[in-house]
Design a protein around this motif. Structure first.
Motif, PDB file in Angstrom:
ATOM      1  N   LEU A 196      11.364   7.300 -18.961  1.00 41.92           N
ATOM      2  CA  LEU A 196      12.406   6.735 -18.092  1.00 41.92           C
ATOM      3  C   LEU A 196      11.788   6.049 -16.876  1.00 41.92           C
ATOM      4  O   LEU A 196      12.215   4.957 -16.481  1.00 41.92           O
ATOM      5  N   ILE A 197      10.797   6.687 -16.263  1.00 42.79           N
ATOM      6  CA  ILE A 197      10.141   6.095 -15.099  1.00 42.79           C
ATOM      7  C   ILE A 197       9.444   4.797 -15.479  1.00 42.79           C
ATOM      8  O   ILE A 197       9.552   3.775 -14.780  1.00 42.79           O
ATOM      9  N   PHE A 198       8.745   4.826 -16.619  1.00 38.32           N
ATOM     10  CA  PHE A 198       8.018   3.633 -17.043  1.00 38.32           C
ATOM     11  C   PHE A 198       8.978   2.487 -17.386  1.00 38.32           C
ATOM     12  O   PHE A 198       8.822   1.363 -16.903  1.00 38.32           O
ATOM     13  N   VAL A 199       9.978   2.772 -18.205  1.00 32.84           N
ATOM     14  CA  VAL A 199      10.924   1.729 -18.610  1.00 32.84           C
ATOM     15  C   VAL A 199      11.715   1.228 -17.415  1.00 32.84           C
ATOM     16  O   VAL A 199      11.931   0.017 -17.249  1.00 32.84           O
ATOM     17  N   GLY A 200      12.166   2.144 -16.564  1.00 31.94           N
ATOM     18  CA  GLY A 200      12.932   1.734 -15.390  1.00 31.94           C
ATOM     19  C   GLY A 200      12.123   0.874 -14.443  1.00 31.94           C
ATOM     20  O   GLY A 200      12.612  -0.139 -13.928  1.00 31.94           O
ATOM     21  N   THR A 201      10.867   1.242 -14.215  1.00 33.51           N
ATOM     22  CA  THR A 201      10.018   0.457 -13.318  1.00 33.51           C
ATOM     23  C   THR A 201       9.735  -0.925 -13.883  1.00 33.51           C
ATOM     24  O   THR A 201       9.856  -1.941 -13.181  1.00 33.51           O
ATOM     25  N   MET A 202       9.369  -0.978 -15.164  1.00 34.55           N
ATOM     26  CA  MET A 202       9.015  -2.261 -15.763  1.00 34.55           C
ATOM     27  C   MET A 202      10.221  -3.199 -15.849  1.00 34.55           C
ATOM     28  O   MET A 202      10.141  -4.383 -15.529  1.00 34.55           O
ATOM     29  N   THR A 203      11.370  -2.676 -16.290  1.00 38.62           N
ATOM     30  CA  THR A 203      12.550  -3.534 -16.420  1.00 38.62           C
ATOM     31  C   THR A 203      13.096  -3.950 -15.061  1.00 38.62           C
ATOM     32  O   THR A 203      13.600  -5.066 -14.909  1.00 38.62           O
ATOM     33  N   ALA A 204      13.003  -3.066 -14.056  1.00 40.98           N
ATOM     34  CA  ALA A 204      13.460  -3.429 -12.716  1.00 40.98           C
ATOM     35  C   ALA A 204      12.590  -4.526 -12.118  1.00 40.98           C
ATOM     36  O   ALA A 204      13.094  -5.460 -11.475  1.00 40.98           O
ATOM     37  N   ILE A 227       3.083   1.921  -9.004  1.00 33.78           N
ATOM     38  CA  ILE A 227       2.361   1.537 -10.217  1.00 33.78           C
ATOM     39  C   ILE A 227       1.431   2.656 -10.672  1.00 33.78           C
ATOM     40  O   ILE A 227       1.348   2.971 -11.868  1.00 33.78           O
ATOM     41  N   VAL A 228       0.732   3.281  -9.718  1.00 36.99           N
ATOM     42  CA  VAL A 228      -0.182   4.371 -10.063  1.00 36.99           C
ATOM     43  C   VAL A 228       0.583   5.554 -10.644  1.00 36.99           C
ATOM     44  O   VAL A 228       0.181   6.158 -11.645  1.00 36.99           O
ATOM     45  N   ALA A 229       1.741   5.878 -10.017  1.00 40.47           N
ATOM     46  CA  ALA A 229       2.535   6.998 -10.517  1.00 40.47           C
ATOM     47  C   ALA A 229       3.129   6.689 -11.894  1.00 40.47           C
ATOM     48  O   ALA A 229       3.276   7.581 -12.730  1.00 40.47           O
ATOM     49  N   THR A 230       3.468   5.417 -12.125  1.00 43.66           N
ATOM     50  CA  THR A 230       4.009   5.039 -13.429  1.00 43.66           C
ATOM     51  C   THR A 230       2.946   5.138 -14.519  1.00 43.66           C
ATOM     52  O   THR A 230       3.218   5.556 -15.650  1.00 43.66           O
ATOM     53  N   SER A 240       0.807  -1.217   0.000  1.00 43.75           N
ATOM     54  CA  SER A 240       0.000   0.000   0.000  1.00 43.75           C
ATOM     55  C   SER A 240       0.841   1.269   0.000  1.00 43.75           C
ATOM     56  O   SER A 240       0.372   2.322  -0.473  1.00 43.75           O
ATOM     57  N   GLY A 241       2.058   1.201   0.527  1.00 42.60           N
ATOM     58  CA  GLY A 241       2.867   2.409   0.637  1.00 42.60           C
ATOM     59  C   GLY A 241       3.921   2.566  -0.433  1.00 42.60           C
ATOM     60  O   GLY A 241       4.426   3.682  -0.647  1.00 42.60           O
ATOM     61  N   THR A 242       4.286   1.473  -1.128  1.00 35.72           N
ATOM     62  CA  THR A 242       5.367   1.554  -2.112  1.00 35.72           C
ATOM     63  C   THR A 242       4.949   1.039  -3.478  1.00 35.72           C
ATOM     64  O   THR A 242       4.984   1.770  -4.472  1.00 35.72           O
TER      65      THR A 242
END
Length: 226
Positions: free
Chosen positions: A154-162, A132-135, A125-127
């Motif tokens: 950058l945020i989208f690619v970084g989040t998905m690949t990470a 995901i919502v911010a991405t 709920s906190g992270t």
């Protein structure tokens, strides 16, 4: 007078901590450990005082007032919760008794399970969910703002690949050994770049903060000594 005494104690404790640089020399080697013991003891005492004044004392005051309650079930539930917490605390004191250590282990098991469940819920709920919502959130004017478009990508690619880095996608070859496809391996390596960059930034921030504190302490020593 009090400010001068506090400053003198701070100066002495700072020198005791800095004595760690001299190594484990006779007498000098005990100064750093003594400072650490003092810090741990004062931290434990401070935590005890804060827990009593911020948690235990208000709880005792509230359960004595029928108009206030920490739960929707009323003051009787508050009393039951307090008694249960007190019982768990007493069970932890039975650890030195070998024949009753299973009671302590049972209490610790409950505490660990509840703490793990709280950590999972807090992490989701906190992270994870806010990430995901911010991405997925698309800023206004994205088509005309090149910088906003770049940051969003950058945020989208970084989040998905990470996130993909922690997923092992593979197939088995003719010999039964797991083999990763080049695409999956490339995405994992790309996610590794983002993870390493984030960890490096966190480490650099930690080092910068530590150096700032060190510089402040060194300045304090020279200022007080002069």
């Amino acid at each position: 007078m009090a400010e001068g005494t506090i400053a003198l104690l701070s100066f002495v404790l700072t020198l005791m901590v800095f004595s760690y640089v001299l190594g484990d020399l006779p007498l000098v080697g005990h100064l750093y450990r003594t400072a650490v013991y003092i810090f741990v003891g004062m931290s434990a005492a401070f935590a005890t005082i804060v827990a009593y004044e911020s948690v235990i004392l208000p709880y005792l005051q509230d359960i004595q007032n029928p108009e206030t309650s920490w739960t929707v079930l009323g003051n009787s539930a508050d009393v039951a919760i307090f008694v249960t917490a007190l019982l768990f605390g007493l069970l932890l004191l039975l650890k030195p008794i070998a024949s009753l250590s299973w009671l302590t282990n049972s209490a610790l098991a409950v505490v660990i399970v509840v703490s793990a469940a709280t950590a999972v819920v807090g992490g989701l709920s906190g992270t994870l969910i806010p990430l995901i919502v911010a991405t997925a959130d698309v800023p206004d004017g994205l088509a005309t703002d090149f910088q906003a478009l770049t940051n969003t990508l950058l945020i989208f690619v970084g989040t998905m690949t990470a996130l993909f880095y922690f997923q092992w996608q593979s197939r088995r070859d003719d010999d039964g050994a797991p083999v990763q496809s080049p695409v999956s391996r490339g995405i994992r390596n790309f996610g590794k770049i983002f993870i390493v960059t984030a960890l490096g930034a966190i480490y650099a921030t930690t080092m910068l903060t530590s150096l700032t504190i060190l510089a402040e302490r060194i300045g304090f020593v020279f200022q007080f000594g002069s």
